[in-house]
Enzyme design. Structure first.
Site, PDB file in Angstrom:
ATOM      1  N   ASP A  13      11.833 -16.881 -19.163  1.00  0.00           N
ATOM      2  CA  ASP A  13      11.175 -17.805 -20.091  1.00  0.00           C
ATOM      3  C   ASP A  13      10.762 -19.037 -19.302  1.00  0.00           C
ATOM      4  O   ASP A  13      11.217 -19.240 -18.164  1.00  0.00           O
ATOM      5  CB  ASP A  13      12.103 -18.199 -21.256  1.00  0.00           C
ATOM      6  CG  ASP A  13      13.367 -18.900 -20.790  1.00  0.00           C
ATOM      7  OD1 ASP A  13      13.964 -18.451 -19.774  1.00  0.00           O
ATOM      8  OD2 ASP A  13      13.762 -19.909 -21.399  1.00  0.00           O
ATOM      9  N   GLU A  44      16.677 -19.505 -21.300  1.00  0.00           N
ATOM     10  CA  GLU A  44      17.334 -20.453 -20.391  1.00  0.00           C
ATOM     11  C   GLU A  44      16.863 -21.876 -20.613  1.00  0.00           C
ATOM     12  O   GLU A  44      17.659 -22.804 -20.618  1.00  0.00           O
ATOM     13  CB  GLU A  44      17.075 -20.045 -18.934  1.00  0.00           C
ATOM     14  CG  GLU A  44      17.999 -20.740 -17.945  1.00  0.00           C
ATOM     15  CD  GLU A  44      17.514 -22.105 -17.463  1.00  0.00           C
ATOM     16  OE1 GLU A  44      18.310 -22.836 -16.855  1.00  0.00           O
ATOM     17  OE2 GLU A  44      16.342 -22.463 -17.693  1.00  0.00           O
ATOM     18  N   GLU A  45      15.568 -22.045 -20.810  1.00  0.00           N
ATOM     19  CA  GLU A  45      15.014 -23.398 -20.877  1.00  0.00           C
ATOM     20  C   GLU A  45      15.437 -24.167 -22.128  1.00  0.00           C
ATOM     21  O   GLU A  45      15.204 -25.363 -22.238  1.00  0.00           O
ATOM     22  CB  GLU A  45      13.478 -23.360 -20.775  1.00  0.00           C
ATOM     23  CG  GLU A  45      12.948 -22.800 -19.457  1.00  0.00           C
ATOM     24  CD  GLU A  45      13.264 -23.661 -18.244  1.00  0.00           C
ATOM     25  OE1 GLU A  45      13.952 -24.690 -18.383  1.00  0.00           O
ATOM     26  OE2 GLU A  45      12.831 -23.286 -17.142  1.00  0.00           O
TER      27      GLU A  45
HETATM   28 MN    MN Z   1      13.867 -24.843 -15.917  1.00  0.00          MN
HETATM   29 MN    MN Z   2      15.330 -22.346 -14.185  1.00  0.00          MN
END
Ligand code: MN
Ligand code: MN
Length: 491
Positions: free
Chosen positions: A119, A182-183
């Site tokens: 992502d 993740e972000e």
């Molecule tokens: Mn990042």
């Molecule tokens: Mn990253």
């Protein structure tokens, strides 16, 4: 003739004895460079922005594309469901699945599990991009595009390395955990790692995170990260906002109380004033000082890049130590304060000051919390304000520090030497990488951050890029690492 023969036999012997043959693999990487760049182009084109729920399908597409590529490499893939995300509207949508994949399961070989994400952060041309963010553009030896460095480029370099090494057979078992949230905080991942620790993750010997930058053009291996304790100070005065014409000079103002409190936290030189806060910090050793001396890092370059005229520290060693191995306190903002343009004569009724402490080994977030609360309460009581004040710790992420003599660190250093003909910089992250600490705590295995991002890739900013050099030589680095890891003694 005899001499020649003995030289020849020596060469033959070496070829047989050496378990590592990188030349063919490096050649493979060079030969497939265009294809590797094209694949990054295809991946960057998928707008897998995890922060925008309306783009969730694109994140899911990206997970599917990643899965298909791992299958093509000969791996087996499980798409692990990790539940739902509740949106602000109250509506629930499924989280993207997490990829759990493996290539090879020979019990005689060590198993390394790589973590990465596909992502990305949001990106709009209007934010100041010189090119379309989701179109990979090659310019002056760089590949520009959202996710080129964070983290699609790094994940692909790793997968291409596996592809290259697999042409002669993988000397280790490889596993992957690749996620798509993740972000925005890796929703569902901690729980999944906990659930899979006795199954998918039970035979993992090493965990490698492929999502970090180097400190300079020289390859860096990251062995530590600071934690983060994030605090809110809430000060409540009147029941509603007041007019300074009618009430200025007659009330204890919440904003004045808050500014006073914020100003007691840290002095002009960056020293944190909270009693006891430095007690837990690991003392500096001679050996550690030496590590900092060898790092490739230039203060004047950082100065030019940031426009900071003078840092708190005059040498690169000190500056990096205060970035990596000492705690810092930063004041971030005030919620409820007037911040628009123009003039407004309001006395805000309630304000919330926000600050965080990046803590380091061996500071403990719960100890830090108590020190901060006690200190601010005593400072507030000294002020004798009738307003209500409340301090709360919103985040308490622990710092992480690995032993850089663990076998995978030795293997990574050898791989750097082999590919780049230089010693790796042993570096830390000044920021927080909760996943590293979490892997270590849950799996009790060696964790290492071996990324291939450049120091100026602008991962969350405009014009994110990865250099062609980092992308291609980084692929060789991962390939070489897999080889070197096989020749290390098991942990
Ligand atoms: Mn990042
Ligand atoms: Mn990253």
């Amino acid at each position: 003739m005899i001499f020649l023969l003995s030289v020849l036999s020596l060469l033959v012997c070496q070829a047989v004895l050496s378990p590592i043959s990188n030349d063919a693999i490096f050649q493979y990487v060079d030969d497939h460079k265009d294809e590797f760049v094209q694949r990054l182009k295809d991946w960057v084109a998928v707008e897998s922005d995890s922060s925008d729920p309306t783009k969730r399908d694109l994140v899911n597409n990206m997970m599917q594309i990643t899965k298909d590529f791992i299958l093509k490499l000969g791996g087996s893939v499980e798409m692990a469901e990790v539940g739902e995300q509740e949106l602000q509207s109250g509506k629930k949508i499924p989280l993207p699945p997490v990829i759990l994949a493996e290539i090879g399961n020979d019990t005689n070989k060590p198993t390394v599990c790589f973590y990465g994400h596909v992502d990305v952060q949001p990106a709009n041309k209007a934010d100041g991009w010189l090119t379309e963010p989701y179109t990979l553009v090659e310019k002056d030896g760089n590949l520009y595009g959202r996710g080129s460095s964070d983290d699609k480029g790094q994940v692909l370099a790793l997968l291409h390395a596996v592809e290259a090494v697999n042409t002669i057979g993988l000397p280790v078992n490889v596993k992957f955990i690749i996620e798509g949230m993740e972000e925005v905080g890796s929703n569902g991942l901690d729980k999944l790692v906990e659930e899979k620790k006795d199954t998918f993750l039970s035979n993992v010997d090493y965990i490698v995170v492929t999502d970090t930058p180097w400190l300079s053009k020289k390859p860096g291996i990251t062995y530590g990260a600071r934690g983060n304790c994030y605090f809110f100070i809430e000060v409540q005065g009147a029941r509603r906002d007041l007019h300074s014409g009618g009430f200025g000079g007659t009330v204890y103002e919440a904003m004045s109380d808050l500014i006073y409190l914020l100003d007691t936290l840290v002095d002009a030189k960056g020293h944190i004033r909270i009693p006891g806060i430095y007690d837990g910090v690991v003392p500096l050793t001679e050996k550690e000082i030496k590590l900092y001396k060898d790092l490739e890092f230039k203060l004047d370059e950082l100065q030019a890049d940031t426009g900071v005229t003078r840092f708190l520290h005059d040498t690169k060693e000190e500056l990096l130590m205060y970035r990596w191995r000492y705690p810092s306190l930063s004041i971030h903002g005030i919620e409820g304060a007037f911040s628009g343009s123009g003039t407004k004569t309001v006395i805000p009724a309630k304000v919330i000051g926000k600050f965080s402490i990046r803590q380091v080994p061996n500071m403990n977030p719960s100890v830090v919390e108590k020190q901060v609360v006690d200190y601010l309460e005593s400072k507030f009581s000294e002020r004798k304000s009738p307003n209500k004040m409340k301090v709360s710790m919103i985040i308490g992420a622990k710092p992480w520090l690995a032993d850089m003599n663990e076998p995978q660190y030795v293997a990574a250093r050898k791989a750097v030497k082999r590919v780049f003909n230089t010693d790796a910089d042993m570096i830390r992250a000044g920021g927080t990488i909760p996943i590293a600490k979490n892997f270590e705590e849950v799996l009790k295995k060696s964790v290492m951050l071996l990324g291939i991002g450049g120091p100026d890739d602008a991962p969350h900013g405009q014009n994110e890029k990865i250099s062609m050099y980092n992308y291609i030589e980084g692929t060789k680095l991962y390939a070489s690492f897999l080889q070197e890891l096989a020749s290390q003694k098991a942990p």
